[in-house]
Design a protein around this motif. Structure first.
Motif, PDB file in Angstrom:
ATOM      1  N   GLY A   1      48.582 -71.704   7.135  1.00 41.73           N
ATOM      2  CA  GLY A   1      49.844 -71.809   6.717  1.00 41.73           C
ATOM      3  C   GLY A   1      50.712 -70.687   6.393  1.00 41.73           C
ATOM      4  N   SER A   2      51.905 -70.745   6.216  1.00 39.92           N
ATOM      5  CA  SER A   2      52.698 -69.667   6.099  1.00 39.92           C
ATOM      6  C   SER A   2      52.562 -68.728   4.833  1.00 39.92           C
ATOM      7  CB  SER A   2      54.033 -69.619   6.644  1.00 39.92           C
ATOM      8  OG  SER A   2      54.602 -70.384   5.823  1.00 39.92           O
ATOM      9  N   GLN A   3      52.169 -69.382   3.804  1.00 40.71           N
ATOM     10  CA  GLN A   3      51.835 -68.906   2.569  1.00 40.71           C
ATOM     11  C   GLN A   3      50.843 -67.526   2.741  1.00 40.71           C
ATOM     12  OE1 GLN A   3      53.445 -69.697  -0.346  1.00 40.71           O
ATOM     13  NE2 GLN A   3      52.517 -68.402  -1.767  1.00 40.71           N
TER      14      GLN A   3
ATOM     15  N   PHE B   1      52.304 -64.598   4.009  1.00 42.76           N
ATOM     16  CA  PHE B   1      53.327 -63.615   3.046  1.00 42.76           C
ATOM     17  C   PHE B   1      52.211 -62.765   2.305  1.00 42.76           C
ATOM     18  CE2 PHE B   1      56.209 -67.290   4.099  1.00 42.76           C
ATOM     19  CZ  PHE B   1      57.157 -66.608   4.669  1.00 42.76           C
TER      20      PHE B   1
ATOM     21  N   TYR C   1      62.071 -67.737  -3.379  1.00 46.64           N
ATOM     22  CA  TYR C   1      60.880 -68.637  -3.328  1.00 46.64           C
ATOM     23  C   TYR C   1      59.848 -68.309  -4.381  1.00 46.64           C
ATOM     24  CZ  TYR C   1      56.535 -70.962  -1.372  1.00 46.64           C
ATOM     25  OH  TYR C   1      55.364 -71.447  -1.023  1.00 46.64           O
TER      26      TYR C   1
ATOM     27  N   SER D   1      64.241 -66.022   2.286  1.00 50.94           N
ATOM     28  CA  SER D   1      63.964 -67.322   3.018  1.00 50.94           C
ATOM     29  C   SER D   1      65.509 -67.823   3.609  1.00 50.94           C
ATOM     30  CB  SER D   1      63.238 -68.342   2.017  1.00 50.94           C
ATOM     31  OG  SER D   1      63.861 -68.778   0.778  1.00 50.94           O
TER      32      SER D   1
ATOM     33  N   ASN E   1      64.428 -71.923  -0.212  1.00 52.00           N
ATOM     34  CA  ASN E   1      63.718 -72.592  -1.439  1.00 52.00           C
ATOM     35  C   ASN E   1      63.727 -71.791  -2.782  1.00 52.00           C
ATOM     36  OD1 ASN E   1      62.051 -73.735  -3.093  1.00 52.00           O
ATOM     37  ND2 ASN E   1      60.292 -73.644  -1.954  1.00 52.00           N
TER      38      ASN E   1
ATOM     39  N   ASP F   1      61.913 -65.861   6.233  1.00 52.86           N
ATOM     40  CA  ASP F   1      61.178 -67.081   6.187  1.00 52.86           C
ATOM     41  C   ASP F   1      61.805 -68.344   6.476  1.00 52.86           C
ATOM     42  OD1 ASP F   1      59.684 -69.146   5.404  1.00 52.86           O
ATOM     43  OD2 ASP F   1      59.341 -68.469   3.220  1.00 52.86           O
TER      44      ASP F   1
ATOM     45  N   ALA G   1      60.466 -71.452   7.023  1.00 51.23           N
ATOM     46  CA  ALA G   1      59.770 -72.517   6.736  1.00 51.23           C
ATOM     47  C   ALA G   1      60.488 -73.791   7.189  1.00 51.23           C
ATOM     48  CB  ALA G   1      58.935 -72.509   5.627  1.00 51.23           C
ATOM     49  N   TYR G   2      61.727 -73.902   6.659  1.00 51.14           N
ATOM     50  CA  TYR G   2      62.688 -75.013   6.866  1.00 51.14           C
ATOM     51  C   TYR G   2      63.582 -75.095   7.855  1.00 51.14           C
ATOM     52  CZ  TYR G   2      60.856 -75.493   2.199  1.00 51.14           C
ATOM     53  OH  TYR G   2      60.105 -75.760   1.042  1.00 51.14           O
TER      54      TYR G   2
ATOM     55  N   SER H   1      56.179 -72.532  10.213  1.00 50.16           N
ATOM     56  CA  SER H   1      55.304 -73.388   9.631  1.00 50.16           C
ATOM     57  C   SER H   1      55.372 -74.633  10.296  1.00 50.16           C
ATOM     58  CB  SER H   1      55.353 -73.533   8.364  1.00 50.16           C
ATOM     59  OG  SER H   1      54.552 -74.393   7.647  1.00 50.16           O
TER      60      SER H   1
ATOM     61  N   SER I   1      54.224 -77.195   8.062  1.00 50.54           N
ATOM     62  CA  SER I   1      54.187 -77.927   7.225  1.00 50.54           C
ATOM     63  C   SER I   1      55.272 -78.933   6.899  1.00 50.54           C
ATOM     64  CB  SER I   1      54.141 -77.033   5.956  1.00 50.54           C
ATOM     65  OG  SER I   1      52.818 -76.388   6.083  1.00 50.54           O
ATOM     66  N   LYS I   2      56.722 -78.172   7.249  1.00 57.44           N
ATOM     67  CA  LYS I   2      57.937 -79.114   6.653  1.00 57.44           C
ATOM     68  C   LYS I   2      58.394 -79.897   7.622  1.00 57.44           C
ATOM     69  CE  LYS I   2      57.417 -76.344   3.042  1.00 57.44           C
ATOM     70  NZ  LYS I   2      56.826 -76.999   1.889  1.00 57.44           N
TER      71      LYS I   2
ATOM     72  N   ARG J   1      47.972 -76.830   7.500  1.00 62.07           N
ATOM     73  CA  ARG J   1      47.835 -75.375   7.414  1.00 62.07           C
ATOM     74  C   ARG J   1      47.988 -74.609   8.254  1.00 62.07           C
ATOM     75  NH1 ARG J   1      50.073 -75.395   4.134  1.00 62.07           N
ATOM     76  NH2 ARG J   1      49.303 -73.487   3.252  1.00 62.07           N
TER      77      ARG J   1
HETATM   78  N1  PLP Z   1      58.186 -70.564   2.546  1.00 62.02           N
HETATM   79  C1  PLP Z   1      58.833 -71.541   1.968  1.00 62.02           C
HETATM   80  C2  PLP Z   1      60.389 -71.139   1.539  1.00 62.02           C
HETATM   81  C3  PLP Z   1      58.487 -72.593   1.237  1.00 62.02           C
HETATM   82  O1  PLP Z   1      59.147 -73.351   0.457  1.00 62.02           O
HETATM   83  C4  PLP Z   1      56.942 -72.735   1.520  1.00 62.02           C
HETATM   84  C5  PLP Z   1      56.356 -73.961   0.964  1.00 62.02           C
HETATM   85  O2  PLP Z   1      56.709 -74.674   0.151  1.00 62.02           O
HETATM   86  C6  PLP Z   1      56.183 -71.905   2.269  1.00 62.02           C
HETATM   87  C7  PLP Z   1      56.757 -70.944   2.584  1.00 62.02           C
HETATM   88  C8  PLP Z   1      54.602 -71.946   2.572  1.00 62.02           C
HETATM   89  O3  PLP Z   1      54.262 -73.125   3.376  1.00 62.02           O
HETATM   90  P1  PLP Z   1      53.190 -73.065   4.095  1.00 62.02           P
HETATM   91  O4  PLP Z   1      51.910 -72.290   3.454  1.00 62.02           O
HETATM   92  O5  PLP Z   1      52.560 -74.797   3.949  1.00 62.02           O
HETATM   93  O6  PLP Z   1      53.536 -72.911   5.478  1.00 62.02           O
END
Ligand code: PLP
Length: 413
Positions: A105-107, A110, A137, A186, A190, A218, A220-221, A246, A248-249, A256
């Protein structure tokens, strides 16, 4: 039990923990209207494509192979090569698989980056992560091992037609001193759905390069996948940029799988940390998505299915909200991407935390806005207590019901 300093810091009630807790409660209570979390929508067309791909990769053995083996600490070789090829072809970036590390996961990327490039240094110096455009975020807020590791800058607010507004980086107020270790944004943002313009990114890159500190973007989206972005922007990367992506989205948060693109010094450092903390990132996401990256399907599905799905939902939710609570009582940040609408109730007689509690009593879960200002020195700035974040990507009926509750509670207030 007495926890260590680390334990005490990371067991405090963090905004992100509250969010995940509410998300969980929302999932347990079938009546709750859950417009709080960051879960992407299960888009039926995408779900069917994921199902088909899973069947194919199970059939040809790639999934089992990923389940039966550890990858290296930098992540699945074939997937990183395919990604490098995609970015070289699409954008002409001069990168190879050595410029890419995968993370769970990118979380988690970070967390590692914030503590690699900011915090306490051996020579006694202390450096911070700068968020040049608050709100940012919520998930960054508690990711520093040192206290006070973040600092943020208030935005310039541009009032647009139709009760919309847009945040912009206030470059006149932006101070980047020697105590800044990295700049982080980001894009799309977010919680606001803002997309930093190309000019803003170029200026931030110039500042970062002049200070010899990295710029984290970031994505992610962002584009080219999952492409939850409704405006034309140019993807950005150079040797001083750390681009985080990521799966994820795209609709696959359970895999992950985070992707970091950076210079090899950063990638090697992340890879070492990954070895210590994880041994290796999961290979399931790479096994499932490698064919899509090689064929370009990941770009086509993002542009043809994901982007229109979210854009239509965002426009619909904005129309319902504007009808329910007209401006100037409610102003909405121009939705340019991501899964959220950022709502500003200027002059709200209670704080957004109290509004959140009231909405929760009525069965609607959103996220109060004040969590999204990590590092902002001015704790009295009223604006941060007047906003909430709403996930518009849930089923239509739920969004409609949620807006009706919001309308009722705001009118009572
Ligand atoms: N960065 C942003 C802006 C996010 O909104 C999120 C998740 O909501 C993430 C990173 C982390 O996502 P993930 O760990 O699922 O890649």
């Amino acid at each position: 039990m007495q926890f260590s300093q680390f334990g005490e810091k990371f067991t405090r009630l963090a905004g992100i923990s509250q969010l995940m807790d509410d998300l969980n409660q929302g999932l347990k209570n079938p009546d709750a209207i859950m417009l709080g979390g960051g879960n992407p929508a299960a888009i039926p067309e995408m779900v069917e494509l994921f199902r088909q791909e899973t069947a194919l990769q199970l059939e040809n053995g790639a999934l089992l192979k990923a389940m039966l083996n550890y990858d290296g600490p930098q992540g699945h070789d074939g997937f990183r090569q395919a990604l490098a090829e995609l970015f070289r072809k699409e954008y002409g970036w001069d990168i190879s698989a050595d410029n890419i590390a995968l993370t769970n996961g990118s979380q988690s990327a970070f967390f590692n980056l914030f503590n690699l490039l900011a915090g306490d240094y051996a020579d006694g110096k202390k450096k911070k992560v700068l968020f040049p455009l608050a709100p940012e975020y919520i998930g960054y807020a508690d990711g520093g091992l040192a206290e006070d590791q973040f600092v943020a800058c208030k935005p310039h607010i541009d009032f647009l037609e139709n009760g919309l507004f847009k945040y912009q980086v206030d470059f006149d107020a932006l101070e980047v001193g020697d105590d800044i270790g990295m700049i982080c944004v980001s894009r799309p943002t977010n919680p606001t759905g803002n997309v930093l313009t190309d000019e803003e990114i170029i200026k931030l890159d110039e500042i970062a390069q002049a200070k010899n500190i990295p710029l984290i973007i970031d994505n992610a989206y962002g584009t080219p996948f999952p492409h939850i972005i409704f405006s034309e922007v140019t993807p950005f990367w150079n040797q001083n940029t750390i681009l985080c992506m990521s799966l994820s989205k795209l609709g696959l948060p359970g895999l992950r799988c985070g992707i970091v693109i950076a210079n090899t010094a950063i990638i090697n450092a992340l890879s070492n940390i990954s070895g210590i903390i994880n041994l290796a990132p999961s290979g399931i996401g790479p096994a499932l998505m490698q064919r899509w990256v090689e064929s370009g399907d990941i770009l086509r599905h993002s542009a043809d299915i994901i982007a229109p799905f979210y854009q239509q939902k965002a426009q619909q939710a904005v129309a319902w909200l504007q009808e329910a609570i007209p401006a100037p009582k409610l102003r909405i940040h121009k939705p340019e991407g991501a899964l959220f609408l950022w709502l500003w109730f200027e002059g709200l007689p209670v704080s957004c935390q109290e509004l959140y509690e009231k909405l929760k009593q009525h069965g609607l879960i959103i996220v109060p806005g004040h969590y999204f200002f990590p590092g902002l020195p001015d704790k009295n700035w009223r604006h941060q207590y007047e906003c909430i974040r709403l996930n518009y990507a849930q089923p239509e009926e739920k969004v409609k019901q949620g807006i009706a509750i919001l309308q009722q509670v705001i009118n009572e207030l």
